[in-house]
Design an enzyme around this catalytic site. Structure first.
Site, PDB file in Angstrom:
ATOM      1  N   CYS A  93       0.890  -1.300   0.037  1.00  0.00           N
ATOM      2  CA  CYS A  93      -0.056  -0.116   0.001  1.00  0.00           C
ATOM      3  C   CYS A  93       0.909   1.486  -0.016  1.00  0.00           C
ATOM      4  CB  CYS A  93      -0.730  -0.015   1.331  1.00  0.00           C
ATOM      5  SG  CYS A  93      -1.836   1.524   1.200  1.00  0.00           S
ATOM      6  N   LEU A  94       0.573   2.156  -0.894  1.00  0.00           N
ATOM      7  CA  LEU A  94       1.249   3.512  -0.955  1.00  0.00           C
ATOM      8  C   LEU A  94       1.274   4.224   0.575  1.00  0.00           C
ATOM      9  CD1 LEU A  94       0.279   4.868  -4.270  1.00  0.00           C
ATOM     10  CD2 LEU A  94       2.367   3.511  -3.853  1.00  0.00           C
ATOM     11  N   HIS A 122      -9.023  -4.106  -1.597  1.00  0.00           N
ATOM     12  CA  HIS A 122      -8.078  -3.194  -0.852  1.00  0.00           C
ATOM     13  C   HIS A 122      -8.434  -1.684  -0.981  1.00  0.00           C
ATOM     14  CE1 HIS A 122      -3.701  -1.897   0.090  1.00  0.00           C
ATOM     15  NE2 HIS A 122      -4.383  -0.871  -0.142  1.00  0.00           N
ATOM     16  N   HIS A 165     -10.182   0.968   2.317  1.00  0.00           N
ATOM     17  CA  HIS A 165      -9.719   2.350   2.479  1.00  0.00           C
ATOM     18  C   HIS A 165     -10.850   3.130   2.857  1.00  0.00           C
ATOM     19  CE1 HIS A 165      -5.391   2.488   2.009  1.00  0.00           C
ATOM     20  NE2 HIS A 165      -5.246   1.830   1.111  1.00  0.00           N
TER      21      HIS A 165
END
Ligand code: ZN
Length: 164
Positions: A89-90, A131, A135
């Site tokens: 994940c960034l 994913h 968020h």
């Protein structure tokens, strides 16, 4: 277009629940384009608006190069199968984790013109949709990973945590 700043995992905004978009305005369209540019700049395959500090239900996904999905108010309406694989994940730099996800999802969303769309896909696309939608609920993959590996700046493993 602009490159947006990506929040990282200690930021409390990443833990909030994002709000639905009421109408797809030019401002939302600019945000979508900026998110695509930001995702590409960081070589990501997906980005959710809360990662750039905006608590709206918007995600962009590009698991196949030059095939960008811009999803507004996305909902998974069908899922099937299972896959177990690596995820990053960034917003969680220098880590990766093993996460179980469905192998197929069907998503309903609005596109950048405010039209309802339905998109389905498997494998990396399905993983990425799950994913990014997490968020929007304030969930990070590290919450649900079976195993998390931490790396140093040179890419060497420095810590492996297994969850039971
Ligand atoms: Zn992420």
């Amino acid at each position: 277009m602009a490159i947006l700043k990506i929040l990282t995992d200690t930021n409390p905004r990443l833990r909030k629940i994002s709000k639905e978009v009421d109408s797809v305005t030019p401002k939302i369209q600019t945000l979508l384009n900026d998110m695509v540019e930001t995702m590409r700049k960081h070589q990501g395959v997906g980005l959710a608006a809360p990662q750039v500090g905006i608590l709206k239900r918007i995600v962009v996904i590009e698991t196949t190069p030059d095939e960008v999905h811009k999803f507004i108010n996305p909902v998974i309406i069908e899922s099937a199968g299972e896959q177990v694989g690596d995820e990053g994940c960034l917003s969680v730099p220098l880590k990766s984790g093993i996460v179980n996800r469905p192998n197929y999802v069907k998503v309903k969303a609005l596109n950048e013109n405010g039209e309802e769309i339905i998109v389905e896909g498997t494998e990396l696309f399905a993983r990425c949709v799950c994913h990014e939608l997490d968020h929007l609920e304030g969930i990070l993959y590290t919450d649900i990973a079976n195993k998390i590996t931490t790396y140093d700046e040179d890419g060497n493993e420095i810590l492996v945590e297994e969850k039971k």
